[in-house]
Write a protein that holds these residues in place. Structure first.
Motif, PDB file in Angstrom:
ATOM      1  N   GLN A  74      -5.977 -18.350   0.920  1.00  0.00           N
ATOM      2  CA  GLN A  74      -5.461 -19.416   1.772  1.00  0.00           C
ATOM      3  C   GLN A  74      -4.143 -19.000   2.434  1.00  0.00           C
ATOM      4  N   VAL A  75      -3.258 -18.363   1.654  1.00  0.00           N
ATOM      5  CA  VAL A  75      -1.974 -17.909   2.206  1.00  0.00           C
ATOM      6  C   VAL A  75      -2.203 -16.840   3.270  1.00  0.00           C
ATOM      7  N   ALA A  76      -3.070 -15.873   2.978  1.00  0.00           N
ATOM      8  CA  ALA A  76      -3.335 -14.797   3.934  1.00  0.00           C
ATOM      9  C   ALA A  76      -3.919 -15.339   5.233  1.00  0.00           C
ATOM     10  N   ALA A  77      -4.781 -16.366   5.130  1.00  0.00           N
ATOM     11  CA  ALA A  77      -5.374 -16.951   6.330  1.00  0.00           C
ATOM     12  C   ALA A  77      -4.327 -17.715   7.141  1.00  0.00           C
ATOM     13  N   GLU A  78      -3.503 -18.510   6.463  1.00  0.00           N
ATOM     14  CA  GLU A  78      -2.495 -19.307   7.174  1.00  0.00           C
ATOM     15  C   GLU A  78      -1.440 -18.428   7.843  1.00  0.00           C
ATOM     16  N   LEU A  79      -1.037 -17.338   7.180  1.00  0.00           N
ATOM     17  CA  LEU A  79       0.045 -16.492   7.694  1.00  0.00           C
ATOM     18  C   LEU A  79      -0.460 -15.252   8.417  1.00  0.00           C
ATOM     19  N   GLU A  80      -1.794 -15.122   8.526  1.00  0.00           N
ATOM     20  CA  GLU A  80      -2.406 -13.985   9.218  1.00  0.00           C
ATOM     21  C   GLU A  80      -1.908 -12.661   8.647  1.00  0.00           C
ATOM     22  N   LEU A  81      -2.095 -12.506   7.340  1.00  0.00           N
ATOM     23  CA  LEU A  81      -1.671 -11.289   6.650  1.00  0.00           C
ATOM     24  C   LEU A  81      -2.765 -10.241   6.579  1.00  0.00           C
ATOM     25  N   GLY A  82      -3.927 -10.548   7.125  1.00  0.00           N
ATOM     26  CA  GLY A  82      -5.020  -9.589   7.115  1.00  0.00           C
ATOM     27  C   GLY A  82      -5.899  -9.740   5.880  1.00  0.00           C
ATOM     28  N   PRO A  83      -6.902  -8.868   5.738  1.00  0.00           N
ATOM     29  CA  PRO A  83      -7.800  -8.945   4.580  1.00  0.00           C
ATOM     30  C   PRO A  83      -7.028  -8.784   3.267  1.00  0.00           C
ATOM     31  N   VAL A  84      -7.462  -9.532   2.257  1.00  0.00           N
ATOM     32  CA  VAL A  84      -6.793  -9.478   0.954  1.00  0.00           C
ATOM     33  C   VAL A  84      -7.219  -8.210   0.217  1.00  0.00           C
ATOM     34  N   LEU A  85      -6.241  -7.433  -0.227  1.00  0.00           N
ATOM     35  CA  LEU A  85      -6.493  -6.280  -1.084  1.00  0.00           C
ATOM     36  C   LEU A  85      -6.666  -6.784  -2.516  1.00  0.00           C
ATOM     37  N   ARG A  86      -7.607  -6.205  -3.256  1.00  0.00           N
ATOM     38  CA  ARG A  86      -7.927  -6.723  -4.585  1.00  0.00           C
ATOM     39  C   ARG A  86      -7.873  -5.609  -5.617  1.00  0.00           C
ATOM     40  N   TRP A  87      -7.156  -5.894  -6.697  1.00  0.00           N
ATOM     41  CA  TRP A  87      -7.093  -4.990  -7.841  1.00  0.00           C
ATOM     42  C   TRP A  87      -7.499  -5.799  -9.072  1.00  0.00           C
ATOM     43  N   HIS A  88      -8.743  -5.588  -9.516  1.00  0.00           N
ATOM     44  CA  HIS A  88      -9.245  -6.316 -10.679  1.00  0.00           C
ATOM     45  C   HIS A  88      -8.902  -5.529 -11.934  1.00  0.00           C
ATOM     46  N   ILE A  89      -8.159  -6.153 -12.824  1.00  0.00           N
ATOM     47  CA  ILE A  89      -7.622  -5.470 -13.995  1.00  0.00           C
ATOM     48  C   ILE A  89      -8.636  -5.475 -15.135  1.00  0.00           C
ATOM     49  N   THR A  90      -8.756  -4.322 -15.792  1.00  0.00           N
ATOM     50  CA  THR A  90      -9.503  -4.210 -17.041  1.00  0.00           C
ATOM     51  C   THR A  90      -8.582  -3.566 -18.079  1.00  0.00           C
ATOM     52  N   SER A  91      -9.080  -3.419 -19.290  1.00  0.00           N
ATOM     53  CA  SER A  91      -8.278  -2.802 -20.342  1.00  0.00           C
ATOM     54  C   SER A  91      -7.978  -1.329 -20.052  1.00  0.00           C
ATOM     55  N   ARG A  92      -8.724  -0.726 -19.130  1.00  0.00           N
ATOM     56  CA  ARG A  92      -8.514   0.689 -18.795  1.00  0.00           C
ATOM     57  C   ARG A  92      -7.705   0.881 -17.523  1.00  0.00           C
ATOM     58  N   SER A  93      -7.273  -0.186 -16.885  1.00  0.00           N
ATOM     59  CA  SER A  93      -6.540  -0.076 -15.622  1.00  0.00           C
ATOM     60  C   SER A  93      -5.170   0.542 -15.846  1.00  0.00           C
ATOM     61  N   GLY A  94      -4.792   1.439 -14.938  1.00  0.00           N
ATOM     62  CA  GLY A  94      -3.481   2.076 -15.004  1.00  0.00           C
ATOM     63  C   GLY A  94      -2.786   2.030 -13.660  1.00  0.00           C
ATOM     64  N   LEU A  95      -1.476   2.257 -13.670  1.00  0.00           N
ATOM     65  CA  LEU A  95      -0.693   2.178 -12.443  1.00  0.00           C
ATOM     66  C   LEU A  95      -1.112   3.250 -11.442  1.00  0.00           C
ATOM     67  N   SER A  96      -1.365   4.467 -11.912  1.00  0.00           N
ATOM     68  CA  SER A  96      -1.637   5.572 -10.988  1.00  0.00           C
ATOM     69  C   SER A  96      -2.856   5.294 -10.124  1.00  0.00           C
ATOM     70  N   GLU A  97      -3.930   4.735 -10.710  1.00  0.00           N
ATOM     71  CA  GLU A  97      -5.133   4.470  -9.921  1.00  0.00           C
ATOM     72  C   GLU A  97      -4.925   3.346  -8.921  1.00  0.00           C
ATOM     73  N   ALA A  98      -3.984   2.467  -9.195  1.00  0.00           N
ATOM     74  CA  ALA A  98      -3.681   1.392  -8.249  1.00  0.00           C
ATOM     75  C   ALA A  98      -2.868   1.906  -7.064  1.00  0.00           C
ATOM     76  N   LEU A  99      -2.123   2.997  -7.273  1.00  0.00           N
ATOM     77  CA  LEU A  99      -1.315   3.564  -6.196  1.00  0.00           C
ATOM     78  C   LEU A  99      -2.148   4.485  -5.305  1.00  0.00           C
ATOM     79  N   TYR A 100      -2.862   5.428  -5.909  1.00  0.00           N
ATOM     80  CA  TYR A 100      -3.701   6.326  -5.123  1.00  0.00           C
ATOM     81  C   TYR A 100      -4.731   6.981  -6.025  1.00  0.00           C
ATOM     82  N   ARG A 101      -5.796   7.503  -5.412  1.00  0.00           N
ATOM     83  CA  ARG A 101      -6.850   8.220  -6.121  1.00  0.00           C
ATOM     84  C   ARG A 101      -6.919   9.637  -5.557  1.00  0.00           C
ATOM     85  N   TYR A 102      -6.983  10.622  -6.441  1.00  0.00           N
ATOM     86  CA  TYR A 102      -7.062  12.023  -6.024  1.00  0.00           C
ATOM     87  C   TYR A 102      -8.257  12.671  -6.707  1.00  0.00           C
ATOM     88  N   ASP A 103      -9.181  13.188  -5.922  1.00  0.00           N
ATOM     89  CA  ASP A 103     -10.389  13.833  -6.434  1.00  0.00           C
ATOM     90  C   ASP A 103     -10.130  15.332  -6.547  1.00  0.00           C
TER      91      ASP A 103
END
Length: 311
Positions: A74-103
């Motif tokens: 709702q906030v993104a639509a009202e303020l035109e912030l663009g598509p919402v980025l989503r980070w769904h947390i699990t017990s294995r989630s870490g900061l590095s994967e949220a920042l960038y992924r390197y193959d």
């Protein structure tokens, strides 16, 4: 809607092809955003504006199905912030994967295929994560949902502190790479952003909503960097507004809807764990012409409004 059983349990094919009824609005696919139907509870608007003005993350706590994840849409639509980025947390989630992924393995494989005389472009093997994309320089804040942060391991909230405070991070693989400027893919699409010497620095701090079901405590250092809001216990008036937003004024004004809402609120007050979408399911099926009655109706109510802590 009109209640119409489609499955009879006979195992026999019908004489005519059975066409299912249209789905409820929240089960249409591809799933549309429900931000226009979300009814913010008292106090939430002030919390959102405080987070926006102070450039702080908004930590929303409340039971499942209370609309926490819809707030950012709702906030993104009202303020035109663009598509919402989503980070769904699990017990294995870490900061590095949220920042960038390197193959790294993919890059090594490509180098072997190219041979000694081939190139060594690192860009195809890098991609920004949802948090990294939110922190890219941009003329307007991006919107980031960190969903169910209480599912993370114990260290993640503390790991987030420095990044959220400074609004920047480094990609070591690019910091030591031969070229100063590399175009890296953003999260959730094929758009690319140029990163200089491996450094990402936001120019507009993103609007971040972190959701929690209240299943754990967070460090004080983490909490003081957030604007915190707890979703309040819904009232009959609020729930009828939610029903009207999703199913229309006729459904919300029906006697059946009023009875379902009243019983729902009583059970919540008694300490039972129920979600608002369970109520919407019940109202959708049990209002209108042809709705089941008597024991059959009660069986549907018991099925749809089953307490969440029960298996």
């Amino acid at each position: 809607m009109t209640w119409q059983p489609f499955y009879s349990g006979t195992g026999g094919a019908p004489r005519e092809r059975v066409e299912l009824a249209p789905p409820p609005p929240w089960r249409v696919f591809p799933r549309p955003s429900l931000h226009e139907r979300f009814v913010p509870p008292p106090g939430l608007v002030e919390a959102v504006n405080a987070a926006l003005l102070l450039r702080r993350p908004l930590l929303l706590t409340g039971p499942a199905g209370s609309g926490k994840s819809t707030v950012i849409e709702q906030v993104a639509a009202e303020l035109e912030l663009g598509p919402v980025l989503r980070w769904h947390i699990t017990s294995r989630s870490g900061l590095s994967e949220a920042l960038y992924r390197y193959d790294a393995l993919g890059r090594i494989h490509a180098q072997r295929l190219e041979g000694a005389g081939g190139g060594d472009d690192i860009a195809p093997f890098l991609r920004m994560g949802p948090l990294g994309t939110a922190l890219l320089p941009s003329p307007r804040p991006r919107a980031l949902l960190v969903d169910e942060i209480d599912k993370s391991d114990l260290d993640l909230p503390s790991d987030l502190l420095d990044v959220l405070e400074r609004g920047e991070f480094e990609i070591p693989e690019l910091a030591r790479y031969g070229r100063d400027v590399v175009a890296v893919r953003e999260w959730g699409g094929d758009a690319r952003h140029e990163v200089t010497r491996g450094r990402v620095q936001c120019t507009e701090f993103p609007f971040i909503v972190m959701t929690s079901n209240g299943e754990r405590d967070f460090p004080a250092a983490f909490l003081r960097r957030c604007i915190r809001f707890t979703m309040p216990m819904p009232t009959p008036e609020t729930l009828l507004r939610v029903v009207a937003a999703h199913l229309g004024a006729d459904a919300a004004g029906s006697e059946a809807a009023g009875e379902l809402v009243g019983a729902f609120v009583e059970r919540l007050a008694g300490g039972e764990s129920l979600a608002v979408d369970q109520l919407l399911n019940a109202v959708h099926l049990l209002t209108g012409d042809g709705a089941p009655e008597g024991e059959r109706r009660q069986a549907v109510v018991d099925l749809l409004l089953r307490e969440l802590s029960r298996v």
